[in-house]
Design an enzyme around this catalytic site. Structure first.
Site, PDB file in Angstrom:
ATOM      1  N   TRP A 324       0.841  -1.202   0.000  1.00  0.00           N
ATOM      2  CA  TRP A 324       0.000   0.000   0.000  1.00  0.00           C
ATOM      3  C   TRP A 324       0.878   1.255   0.000  1.00  0.00           C
ATOM      4  O   TRP A 324       0.554   2.265  -0.608  1.00  0.00           O
ATOM      5  CB  TRP A 324      -0.902  -0.004   1.252  1.00  0.00           C
ATOM      6  CG  TRP A 324      -1.756   1.230   1.378  1.00  0.00           C
ATOM      7  CD1 TRP A 324      -2.989   1.424   0.861  1.00  0.00           C
ATOM      8  CD2 TRP A 324      -1.416   2.450   2.062  1.00  0.00           C
ATOM      9  NE1 TRP A 324      -3.455   2.679   1.179  1.00  0.00           N
ATOM     10  CE2 TRP A 324      -2.509   3.333   1.920  1.00  0.00           C
ATOM     11  CE3 TRP A 324      -0.308   2.875   2.792  1.00  0.00           C
ATOM     12  CZ2 TRP A 324      -2.520   4.605   2.476  1.00  0.00           C
ATOM     13  CZ3 TRP A 324      -0.317   4.141   3.336  1.00  0.00           C
ATOM     14  CH2 TRP A 324      -1.413   4.994   3.180  1.00  0.00           C
ATOM     15  N   HIS A 325       2.032   1.152   0.681  1.00  0.00           N
ATOM     16  CA  HIS A 325       2.900   2.327   0.798  1.00  0.00           C
ATOM     17  C   HIS A 325       3.576   2.693  -0.519  1.00  0.00           C
ATOM     18  O   HIS A 325       3.970   3.844  -0.703  1.00  0.00           O
ATOM     19  CB  HIS A 325       3.963   2.101   1.877  1.00  0.00           C
ATOM     20  CG  HIS A 325       3.406   2.221   3.256  1.00  0.00           C
ATOM     21  ND1 HIS A 325       2.777   1.178   3.888  1.00  0.00           N
ATOM     22  CD2 HIS A 325       3.352   3.263   4.116  1.00  0.00           C
ATOM     23  CE1 HIS A 325       2.369   1.571   5.083  1.00  0.00           C
ATOM     24  NE2 HIS A 325       2.693   2.832   5.244  1.00  0.00           N
ATOM     25  N   GLY A 326       3.755   1.731  -1.403  1.00  0.00           N
ATOM     26  CA  GLY A 326       4.385   2.081  -2.667  1.00  0.00           C
ATOM     27  C   GLY A 326       4.665   0.860  -3.492  1.00  0.00           C
ATOM     28  O   GLY A 326       4.762  -0.254  -2.985  1.00  0.00           O
TER      29      GLY A 326
END
Lengths: 471, 357
Positions: A324-326
């Site tokens: 989700w963060h990248g």
């Protein structure tokens, strides 16, 4: 437009003035909605259409779900909602990553595939507002949201500017009820909201950007070999930087929302004073942890289907949280490491059935150990590529190379990290509001003045974008 | 449940907020103004401002608006310390934009300028042989600045330009807003460190003045040599595989710029003493620079080929002192532009000076 820009200051005060001049609640919400879209539009005008599409699409699907009782139809609507919202996120955030991995995998088996380069600009805040929109669809499907809402209220829920681009991720049951009737705004809302804005800005502008970030950038960006002392200083500095950066943004967001009479959920509760990793994830980026726990972890069975499935679910959930963060394997690695820690912690707790808690281990030691491991785990999160991450890890054991940070920089970083740790320990079971309430108002005012002057004097010194804007 | 639904929260401090904020405004205003006076009285503001991606992006936006009569400077610290932008502007009659980034390779910036169809003027590139090789390194401050520029360049109303203007106004009226020395640094930093840190004055046009009289030059020079050597005890020759491929890549970029009327010149800024010895041992001029000069489709200027550029004393072996900046700018301008000798701001007919090809 960021909270630490002069333009935001003008925008915020103007919106606040117009909002409070108008007496009609419906018009006030329209003012907030228009301001929120303006806030988003000045970043990149065409991309506001994505926000608009995501909003209308999930509103239509959600409202249909509240009206239909047919199980088959509900499932189709849910799948449609998931594909529509997550499809947008996947396209903008992960398509280049997936394509890149496909090219590399094909090249391993000798196939040369050169598709046109996807040069997509990631819409700012897409991960945040997608999760909020999705939350409405899922709540309607689970019937925790039973009544349809108006488009204005829903659009405001998705796009409310204080939390639009970097959270906290608000849930329907937290925000939509607040839209039903006029929000009463008193001096204490404005006073404490303004104070939170100042505290958040201080964390971001002074602590994260002026003191910690230069050391982190210098060491992580070094072309030379990194000495052991520099590596340790940079690793701890980043632990502080990411906390002050992101918790600072969340604090500002909560403060700004409060000035309009809206409450946003807490996003950080002294995470570096956590005892263990389950505790850490109850204190770090709380709104994301809750979202992932409620909509993902519980949806795949949580801890209800035996131990091995519980561990699998935990690990998979954390991998997805990492992703989700990248779109990068380093974020997946970071999530995977946290998954492993959580699995180990759950296994230890269950295998020894409370006997660990009975061991005479001081909680201070456990807090210190958790902080230390969390800090080391930020290395893949911060590193631009695998080589830097490996180099940084190896450098922690280096005793030879000459330092590129100077003594004062090291003292500054160590002082800030030690003070941060002590502060988190002290505040672990307290609320900042209660601490502030108990202080004499003059003391409170002096403290706020120090923060204001510090921000005014260092603002712009190596100013950086918020780390979480990229997610 | 630790959720601050504010109107129902019992956690919100409720008492004395009006008087608190009145006090905060008065005390912070008084403190800020007090520091401002102290700052001006002690000339602390002279230590200048710091670089930021925001400032760079603002200059990059300006570069796109220059048209044909503009000069863009790219490279690293040597061109920032070596070129007096105002003087160059005056001598050539062209607006000068400084886009160099201290300590960073410039190739990604050149690539960005090459793809920008609105870059039509002159680009002066400060380079070394090593600088031509860095096209693959994307994880640096230059890429960070470029990413930031691209993320904001599509802003409605050019938000960042508005923000930059607001910041500039604040800096114009309040010296302490453009200041390197904060009360914290003034009170707690050792005076010699403050002086050391303050030997560089970063100007709002992104040029930099270096006042080496404020520092221990001997120590700075030996530190610079150590840094330059890196992990080697002494410099050794480095073979560059596929050097010509790097030049070809640069030529591809130059073709894009020159095909729309733009002009580019590469300048090797002076280094001396041991710094030059290290450079010339690793990448001998005859083998590499002269090869580059021969294959490049743009003009190249090496300081070693021009006595007027090689006679300067570089205190740290790598950069010019502020006292030599104007003179060096004049000499370089004479070499690069066809109106330099008369130091005219604009030719008699009003057309800006042209680059000698």
């Amino acid at each position: 437009m960021t909270f630490d820009s002069a333009f935001f200051f003008i925008f915020f005060l103007s919106t606040l003035a117009v909002y409070h001049v108008i007496s009609s609640w419906d018009y006030r919400k329209v003012v907030l909605l228009v301001s929120s879209y303006f806030f988003y539009t000045i970043w990149n005008p065409p991309y506001v259409l994505i926000l608009l599409f995501s909003t209308i699409f999930s509103w239509v699907i959600g409202n249909k779900l509240t009206r239909t009782g047919n199980g088959q139809e509900r499932k189709i609507l849910l799948i449609l909602g998931l594909v529509g919202t997550l499809g947008l996120l996947a396209f903008f955030k992960y398509s280049a990553f997936l394509l890149d991995n496909l090219i590399q995998t094909l090249s391993l088996i000798g196939i040369s595939y050169q598709p046109p380069i996807l040069d997509l600009l990631l819409p700012i805040g897409i991960s945040f507002y997608t999760f909020q929109a999705l939350s409405y669809i899922l709540d309607c499907y689970r019937r925790t949201q039973v009544a349809p809402v108006s488009l204005t209220d829903f659009a405001l829920y998705v796009s409310f500017f204080p939390q639009l681009v970097a959270g906290p991720i608000v849930r329907t049951n937290e925000f939509l009820p607040q839209c039903r009737s006029l929000r009463i705004v008193t001096y204490s809302h404005l006073g404490w909201g303004g104070a939170l804005l100042i505290i958040g800005l201080f964390m971001k502008v002074v602590l994260a950007d002026a003191f910690l970030a230069p050391v982190v950038d210098k060491v992580y960006g070094s072309y030379l070999s990194i000495s052991g002392i520099d590596a340790w200083v940079a690793v701890f500095a980043y632990s502080g930087q990411i906390y002050f950066d992101f918790a600072g943004y969340s604090t500002c967001a909560i403060g700004v929302a409060m000035c309009f009479g809206f409450g946003l959920p807490d996003n950080f509760r002294y995470p570096y004073a956590s005892i263990g990793f389950s505790d850490f994830w109850r204190r770090w980026h709380i709104s994301l942890s809750r979202w992932i726990r409620d909509y993902l972890y519980f949806s795949v069975g949580g801890n209800k289907k035996g131990r091995s499935k519980e561990y699998r679910n935990l690990f998979m959930t954390m991998l997805i949280a990492g992703l989700w963060h990248g779109a990068s394997w380093l974020f997946v690695l970071w999530g995977g490491l946290h998954g492993i820690y959580l699995v180990l912690e759950h296994w230890l707790k269950k295998s020894f059935n409370g006997r660990i808690a009975a061991l005479p281990i001081p909680s201070f030691f456990l807090i210190g150990l958790t902080f230390f491991i969390v800090t080391l785990t930020w290395i893949p999160f911060r590193s631009p590529d695998v080589f830097v991450a490996v180099n940084m890890l190896a450098s922690l054991f280096d005793t030879e190379v000459v330092s590129i940070t100077d003594r004062l920089e090291r003292i500054e970083v160590i002082s800030i990290i030690v003070l941060l740790f002590i502060w988190q320990l002290y505040m672990r079971n307290r609320y900042v509001e209660h601490v502030v309430e108990r202080r004499h108002w003059v003391l409170r005012a002096i403290a706020l003045s120090v923060l204001v002057v510090s921000i005014l004097l260092v603002e712009g010194e190596g100013s950086r974008a918020y780390i979480y804007f990229q997610f | 449940m630790p959720i601050s639904i504010s109107n129902s929260s019992t956690r919100r401090p409720t008492q004395f907020w009006l008087r608190t904020w009145v006090f905060v405004c008065a005390l912070s205003g008084f403190s800020f103004i007090g520091w401002e006076f102290f700052n001006v009285a002690n000339s602390l503001w002279r230590t200048g401002t710091n670089d930021s991606e925001r400032l760079w992006a603002e200059k990059r936006i300006e570069a796109s608006q220059l048209g044909t009569a503009g000069i863009v400077l790219i490279g690293a610290s040597r061109i920032q310390l070596g070129i007096d932008t105002l003087l160059l502007q005056k001598m050539t009659g062209q607006k000068v934009i400084q886009l160099a980034i201290d300590g960073n390779p410039y190739i990604s910036v050149l690539e960005d300028l090459a793809t920008d169809e609105s870059i039509l003027g002159t680009i002066i590139v400060s380079t070394t042989v090593n600088g031509l090789l860095n096209s693959q390194n994307q994880k640096n401050r230059a890429s960070q600045y470029l990413n930031y520029y691209h993320s904001i360049s599509t802003h409605l109303f050019r938000f960042d330009t508005v923000e930059a203007k607001l910041t500039a106004i604040l800096r114009r009226y309040f010296r302490s807003r453009s200041n390197f020395v904060t009360p914290y640094k003034w009170a707690l930093w050792p005076k010699d460190r403050l002086a050391q840190a303050g030997y560089l004055k970063f100007n709002s046009d992104r040029s930099v003045e270096a006042n080496y009289s404020l520092v221990d030059v001997g120590k700075m020079y030996s530190d610079r040599v150590k840094r330059h050597l890196g992990e080697e005890s002494e410099a050794v020759y480095r073979s560059i595989p596929k050097f010509e491929d790097n030049i070809k890549h640069v030529n591809t970029l130059l073709t894009k710029i020159m095909s729309r009327g733009g002009r580019v010149v590469f300048v090797r800024f002076p280094t001396d003493k041991q710094i030059w010895e290290i450079d010339d041992t690793r990448y001998p001029k005859k083998l590499y620079w002269d090869k580059f000069a021969q294959l490049s489709i743009a003009r190249t200027v090496h300081f070693g080929d021009y006595p007027s550029l090689s006679g300067f004393n570089l205190p740290d072996g790598s950069h010019l002192d502020q006292s030599d900046k104007k003179e060096f700018t004049r000499e370089l301008s004479n070499i690069l532009f066809n109106c330099g000798k008369n130091y005219l701001s604009i030719d008699e007919d009003g057309t800006p000076c042209d680059l000698i090809r």
